[in-house]
Design an enzyme around this catalytic site. Structure first.
Site, PDB file in Angstrom:
ATOM      1  N   ASN A   1       0.796  -1.222   0.000  1.00  0.00           N
ATOM      2  CA  ASN A   1       0.000   0.000   0.000  1.00  0.00           C
ATOM      3  C   ASN A   1       0.833   1.279   0.000  1.00  0.00           C
ATOM      4  O   ASN A   1       0.422   2.279  -0.578  1.00  0.00           O
ATOM      5  CB  ASN A   1      -0.913   0.000   1.228  1.00  0.00           C
ATOM      6  CG  ASN A   1      -1.506   1.364   1.515  1.00  0.00           C
ATOM      7  OD1 ASN A   1      -2.399   1.841   0.817  1.00  0.00           O
ATOM      8  ND2 ASN A   1      -0.984   2.030   2.547  1.00  0.00           N
TER       9      ASN A   1
ATOM     10  N   TYR B   1       4.075   9.391 -10.971  1.00  0.00           N
ATOM     11  CA  TYR B   1       3.077   8.588 -10.253  1.00  0.00           C
ATOM     12  C   TYR B   1       2.355   7.630 -11.200  1.00  0.00           C
ATOM     13  O   TYR B   1       2.188   6.441 -10.907  1.00  0.00           O
ATOM     14  CB  TYR B   1       2.080   9.509  -9.565  1.00  0.00           C
ATOM     15  CG  TYR B   1       1.060   8.799  -8.700  1.00  0.00           C
ATOM     16  CD1 TYR B   1       1.442   8.129  -7.541  1.00  0.00           C
ATOM     17  CD2 TYR B   1      -0.299   8.809  -9.035  1.00  0.00           C
ATOM     18  CE1 TYR B   1       0.512   7.499  -6.735  1.00  0.00           C
ATOM     19  CE2 TYR B   1      -1.232   8.176  -8.238  1.00  0.00           C
ATOM     20  CZ  TYR B   1      -0.828   7.518  -7.087  1.00  0.00           C
ATOM     21  OH  TYR B   1      -1.757   6.876  -6.301  1.00  0.00           O
TER      22      TYR B   1
ATOM     23  N   LYS C   1       2.492   3.406 -10.958  1.00  0.00           N
ATOM     24  CA  LYS C   1       1.304   2.572 -10.768  1.00  0.00           C
ATOM     25  C   LYS C   1       1.082   1.645 -11.968  1.00  0.00           C
ATOM     26  O   LYS C   1       0.626   0.502 -11.807  1.00  0.00           O
ATOM     27  CB  LYS C   1       0.078   3.451 -10.522  1.00  0.00           C
ATOM     28  CG  LYS C   1       0.123   4.189  -9.189  1.00  0.00           C
ATOM     29  CD  LYS C   1       0.317   3.241  -8.011  1.00  0.00           C
ATOM     30  CE  LYS C   1       0.304   3.952  -6.676  1.00  0.00           C
ATOM     31  NZ  LYS C   1       0.469   3.014  -5.526  1.00  0.00           N
TER      32      LYS C   1
ATOM     33  N   THR D   1      -7.838  11.339   1.950  1.00  0.00           N
ATOM     34  CA  THR D   1      -6.603  11.062   2.676  1.00  0.00           C
ATOM     35  C   THR D   1      -5.663  12.260   2.613  1.00  0.00           C
ATOM     36  O   THR D   1      -5.919  13.245   1.919  1.00  0.00           O
ATOM     37  CB  THR D   1      -5.876   9.850   2.061  1.00  0.00           C
ATOM     38  OG1 THR D   1      -5.529  10.177   0.702  1.00  0.00           O
ATOM     39  CG2 THR D   1      -6.768   8.616   2.080  1.00  0.00           C
TER      40      THR D   1
END
Length: 244
Positions: free
Chosen positions: A84, A150, A154, A184
């Site tokens: 995670n 990013y 991923k 978040t």
């Protein structure tokens, strides 16, 4: 007895998934730069915390060399790894990114999860049920301006899962799962990004203002329920918003 390894458990989605596993009676080995004092107080007998910077490859190599995963999994009937931990930075145009930040992000978002996945599969050899979930992102499947690093990291997790799925050892399952957009700290970082380096800024601000962000605790529980279900692994690339 279920034993699970969760990275980045100190906050956000990682905390939600760790909590859901602990509430189901699992023993959790949690790896993060910071502890989760709330979960540690609530689950003192079943939460084992390791303070480690997973972007520091020397630290990760040293930790893995001490066979901590093998020792943790001893006596398990089933096992799971949840990769995670990750960061969205650096954000910005392709000609305005810091190479050192890029290298750190690739280490945390890609190198660490791949190394942990293979160490876990080796250490869990012999278990009839072992599962790996990469926490991916829709950004790995659809390009977003300003998120080149990013998005690439991923996408790497997605393709790693696809490739491992073609060569899975006995008893193993794997998925690369996009959790959706969550409320978040990462979203706070995104909303604080200057618009000139992130054209989609207004869309993410709007999602916060319209309460369109999912709860990390609720989404974490849903992901854990899926991870432990018979459906896990039937599809390699999944999206938490589409889970049954």
């Amino acid at each position: 007895m279920l034993k699970a390894i969760v990275t980045g458990h100190s906050r956000g989605l990682g905390a939600g998934m760790a909590q859901a596993l602990l509430e189901r009676g699992a023993t959790v080995l949690a790896l993060s730069r910071k502890p989760n004092s709330d979960l540690a107080a609530r689950f003192p007998k079943t939460l084992i915390e390791v303070t480690i910077d997973l972007a520091n490859m020397d630290s990760l190599i040293s930790w893995l060399s001490h066979h901590e995963i093998e020792d943790f999994l001893e006596g398990a009937q089933s096992a799971a790894l949840v990769n995670n931990a990750g960061v969205v930075e650096p954000i910005g145009s392709a000609d305005d990114l810091n190479p050192a930040e890029i290298l750190r992000t690739v280490a945390l978002n890609v190198a660490g999860p791949l190394a942990l996945a293979h160490a876990f599969l080796r250490a869990s050899d012999g278990l009839a049920d072992r599962r790996v979930v990469h926490i991916s992102s829709g950004a790995g499947r659809n390009p977003i301006a300003g998120w080149s690093v990013y998005c690439a990291t991923k996408a790497a997790l997605d393709h790693h899962a696809r490739t491992i799925a073609a060569d899975l050892p006995a008893g193993a399952r794997i998925e690369s799962l996009a959790p959706g957009v969550l409320d978040t700290d990462m979203q706070g970082v995104i909303r604080a990004t200057p618009k000139d380096g992130f054209p989609d800024l207004d869309r993410f601000v709007s999602m916060k203002e319209t309460n369109a962000l999912a709860s990390p605790a609720e989404r974490g529980a849903a992901i854990v329920a899926h991870m432990l279900s018979d459906a896990f692994g039937r599809e390699i690339l999944t999206d938490a918003r589409n889970l049954g």
